[in-house]
Design an enzyme around this catalytic site. Structure first.
Site, short mmCIF file in Angstrom:
data_model
loop_
_atom_site.label_atom_id
_atom_site.label_comp_id
_atom_site.label_asym_id
_atom_site.label_seq_id
_atom_site.Cartn_x
_atom_site.Cartn_y
_atom_site.Cartn_z
N ARG A 36 0.81 -1.22 0.00
CA ARG A 36 0.00 0.00 0.00
C ARG A 36 0.84 1.27 0.00
NH1 ARG A 36 -4.60 0.70 4.48
NH2 ARG A 36 -5.25 -1.28 3.55
N HIS A 82 -8.15 -4.34 -7.66
CA HIS A 82 -7.91 -3.60 -6.42
C HIS A 82 -9.20 -3.47 -5.62
CE1 HIS A 82 -5.12 -1.09 -4.11
NE2 HIS A 82 -6.09 -0.19 -3.96
N TYR A 127 -17.66 12.81 -13.89
CA TYR A 127 -17.57 13.98 -14.77
C TYR A 127 -16.27 14.02 -15.56
CZ TYR A 127 -21.41 15.66 -11.83
OH TYR A 127 -22.59 15.78 -11.16
#
Length: 750
Positions: A36, A82, A127
């Site tokens: 991570r 993931h 968007y």
């Protein structure tokens, strides 16, 4: 050694709580570190970044393709590779698209992807649209060429690359930040051309020292154009140890008297900087600045304008103050911590990083070449069998037509392998034309040449070096650019103290008998004519500047100090000093002095003792003050007298018994505190009984005159007249003329 697991009657494993929590926390911490928070040295990516880039390449989102909705990419990343939060995944994606966050962005975004003022102001993923940048090919171009290991994804239905076959040391180019369990990483970005040059130098000179590499990589290179003001010697120490800190400073220039900021430090918001400056202006801590403006636009992404009050303002000094007190200069931690080729996290030095990455690159290129060689050999093997079929076409056709199982017959008849036989049987009839034989022989010849080149390269370390060096040079030319963060030696930032920030105006500080103080603007003030409270009267006044410190002495010889501009106005009657300070019980304020910190003063008691001291040694901002003048029994503090030049000034001491002594000022020692030396001789018992004491001691400059007051009478003594009273320090002095046996006061005659 681990103990065997214990099971209860139901077959459930039982563990002591301390063993379970220890193992669980260790597993979690290792997961956070390896999967991570820390980047891998090979491709410089964390797992989520690697998966985003790989998923986008699988979606066909190359630099030449059309943009696609970010939600599509995030969905693929979460659904295939993931299984974590979508917002965290999208934020990682946004970071790789921001050209003010990444030195070499991996993603080309369309829409609102945040701004330097507010990096978190990006639009939602439904968007925005995205595709990969050309630079991303540095990580992806060799992916399908046998260069990396492939691992099953979280549900075992797909394969994903364990790392990407980076052609450049991306871990240094884009850097990384991350916080794991018990460790963190802060790798600053670097310039592509400089790092590539260092790699090439290390290939050509395997024994190169870190100092040699620092000639190619002098320091980090951030996305913004702010200056790196950390000295090169300190940068080299950072690269030696793998840790430290560096400082970035905004770039500015003067334009028609105004200060124009054109580049801010990395991740610093222009709006935040203006807020910090405005807050100081409102607090009256920046009297030199009149106005602030943000003139940033598309042509000038950063253009902040600071308008000084006048042309007389020391702009350089003001900027040093702003660098010290705002984000116009920031410190950045460097911690070159990453996961090495051995799979372990480690803080590495610059040479270690480049050397280890070159090991990764050599292995990647070796695997690529070996993969291609295997493909070439396989193709040559098939072409060899196909050529046999061409040369024996009629026999091949007869076998295929007459035999139920033609493959073993072909293999036995023409000594073919199983692969060759299958390839012949799978060949279409139209490919058996005579023209095809020429194409096969041409392909065979080209592949044979390629095979020889590949085998030579794989068998020669020097050829491998040459190949990798050439590829590094090509990538540096294709993707590299000029350094953005100049390395500049600058004067250290220093915040102005309160005295510098305060406007310098003439002030007259007035002290009354009862210890009340006030300050009148200007020097043309008749302090004795000011109004005082009933029972109070004028005691002493001193002239200084509003940005200087004023020093008060109490009757015990302790000194106290205040900033002159904080004193109340003389329009009123002032305020008692006991409200600002805590003198010892029963003591009152008796004297005041002020001016430049290095101004010399005569500090004396009416017992005839004194010394020379600079004003800065009398400063004591704490309420209790500090001991300055030690008083003999019965003695009192005399008003301090300024000394112009100790080599030429003379001290004039007058006693209540009508005696006067004149001595050179440099006969007194320079002290910071104490009793001082004897100036004029008076019996200690007389001082204690107050039967004789010093009226005053003045420092008289060369050529100066003295006025003695006795009731309504006065006596002016010129410099030549004072010569008659000269004597050795500590003597009793000479008697004054009749009528001046009781002197009320001594003053310099202006």
């Amino acid at each position: 050694m681990d103990q065997e697991p214990q099971y209860n009657a139901e077959g459930i494993e039982q563990l002591p709580l301390h063993r379970f929590t220890e193992k669980a926390y260790l597993d979690y911490s290792m997961y956070v570190i390896l999967d991570r928070a820390l980047p891998y040295i090979g491709d410089g990516l964390k797992p989520v970044q690697r998966r985003i880039v790989y998923a986008m390449s699988e979606l066909g989102l190359s630099a030449a393709s059309k943009h696609k909705k970010s939600a599509r990419t995030v969905g693929d990343v979460l659904g295939k590779f993931h299984p974590h939060g979508d917002s965290a995944c999208y934020e990682a994606m946004v970071l790789m698209a921001q050209d003010f966050s990444y030195r070499y962005p991996l993603i080309d975004g369309q829409g609102n992807w945040g701004s330097a003022d507010d990096p978190k102001s990006f639009a939602a993923m439904r968007y925005t649209e995205a595709r990969l940048t050309p630079y991303a090919q540095v990580l992806l171009s060799e992916l399908g060429q046998g260069t990396v290991e492939w691992l099953p994804n979280f549900d075992g239905t797909l394969k994903e690359p364990a790392m990407l076959p980076a052609r450049l040391p991306n871990v240094l180019l884009n850097g990384a930040t991350g916080i794991a369990v018990g460790m963190a990483t802060d790798i600053p970005p670097h310039n592509l051309r400089e790092v590539a040059a260092a790699c090439i130098h290390l290939i050509e000179n395997p024994d190169a020292t870190l100092a040699d590499l620092c000639e190619h990589v002098p320091g980090p290179d951030f996305p913004t154009e702010a200056e790196i003001v950390t000295p090169r010697t300190e940068l080299r120490k950072i690269y030696e140890s793998g840790g430290g800190s560096l400082r970035l400073r905004a770039r500015w220039h003067k334009d028609q008297g105004a200060i124009v900021l054109t580049a801010l430090p990395y991740q610093v918001s222009g709006a935040r900087v203006l807020e910090q400056i405005a807050a100081q202006m409102q607090a009256k801590k920046l009297p030199w600045i009149e106005d602030l403006r943000d003139e940033s636009d598309h042509e000038n992404p950063t253009r902040l304008v600071i308008v000084p009050r006048s042309n007389r303002v020391d702009v350089e000094r003001v900027m040093l103050h702003l660098f010290a007190t705002t984000d116009l200069e920031r410190s950045y931690r460097v911690n070159l911590n990453m996961i090495g080729l051995d799979g372990r996290p480690q803080v590495k030095d610059l040479r270690g990083i480049l050397a280890e990455w070159l090991v990764f690159r050599f292995e990647t290129v070796r695997r690529r070449l070996q993969y291609r060689l295997d493909k070439v050999l396989e193709r040559l093997h098939l072409l060899e069998g196909l050529l046999v079929a061409f040369l024996n076409l009629d026999e091949v056709i007869r076998i295929i037509r007459s035999e139920d199982e033609p493959r073993p017959v072909l293999m036995a008849r023409f000594e073919l392998t199983e692969l060759q036989a299958d390839y012949i049987l799978d060949t279409k009839l139209r490919q058996l034309a005579r023209l095809e034989e020429m194409k096969i022989r041409a392909e065979q010849e080209a592949l044979s040449k390629e095979r020889d080149d590949l085998e030579k390269t794989l068998g020669s370390k020097q050829r491998m070096k040459t190949l990798i060096r050439r590829e590094l040079t090509e990538d540096a030319e294709k993707y590299g650019d000029e350094r953005r963060s100049p390395l500049v030696e600058r004067e250290a930032a220093e915040a102005m103290d309160e005295a510098e920030l305060t406007p310098s105006e003439p002030l007259t500080v007035v002290l009354s008998d009862k210890g009340w103080v006030r300050a009148a603007k200007g020097y043309d003030v008749n302090a004795a004519e000011l109004s005082y409270k009933a029972g109070d009267a004028f005691r002493q006044a001193v002239r200084l500047r509003s940005n200087q410190q004023v020093v008060f002495l109490d009757s015990a010889g302790r000194s106290y100090s205040l900033a002159a501009h904080t004193l109340p106005s003389a329009r009123g009657q002032g305020e008692p000093l006991t409200g600002r300070f805590n003198p010892p019980a029963g003591q009152s304020f008796v004297a005041v002095l002020g001016g430049e910190p290095d101004q010399w003063w005569l500090l004396a008691s009416d017992a005839g003792y004194g010394f020379r001291v600079q004003a800065k040694h009398l400063l004591a901002n704490k309420k209790a003050g500090k001991a300055a003048l030690s008083l003999p029994p019965g003695a009192r503090v005399l008003r301090p007298s300024p000394i112009t030049d100790a080599d030429t000034d003379r001290l004039v001491a007058v006693t209540s018994d009508g005696r006067m002594l004149v001595i050179p000022a440099n006969d007194l020692p320079e002290l910071t505190r104490g009793k001082g030396n004897k100036i004029i001789g008076i019996p200690p018992k007389a001082v204690a009984d107050r039967t004789e004491y010093v009226i005053d001691i003045l420092a008289v400059p060369d050529g100066g005159k003295v006025r003695l007051n006795s009731g309504k009478r006065y006596l002016n003594l010129r410099a030549a007249d004072l010569n008659a009273y000269e004597g050795e320090r500590g003597r009793r002095g000479n008697k004054l003329p009749r009528g001046f046996q009781k002197v009320d006061g001594v003053e310099l005659d202006q």
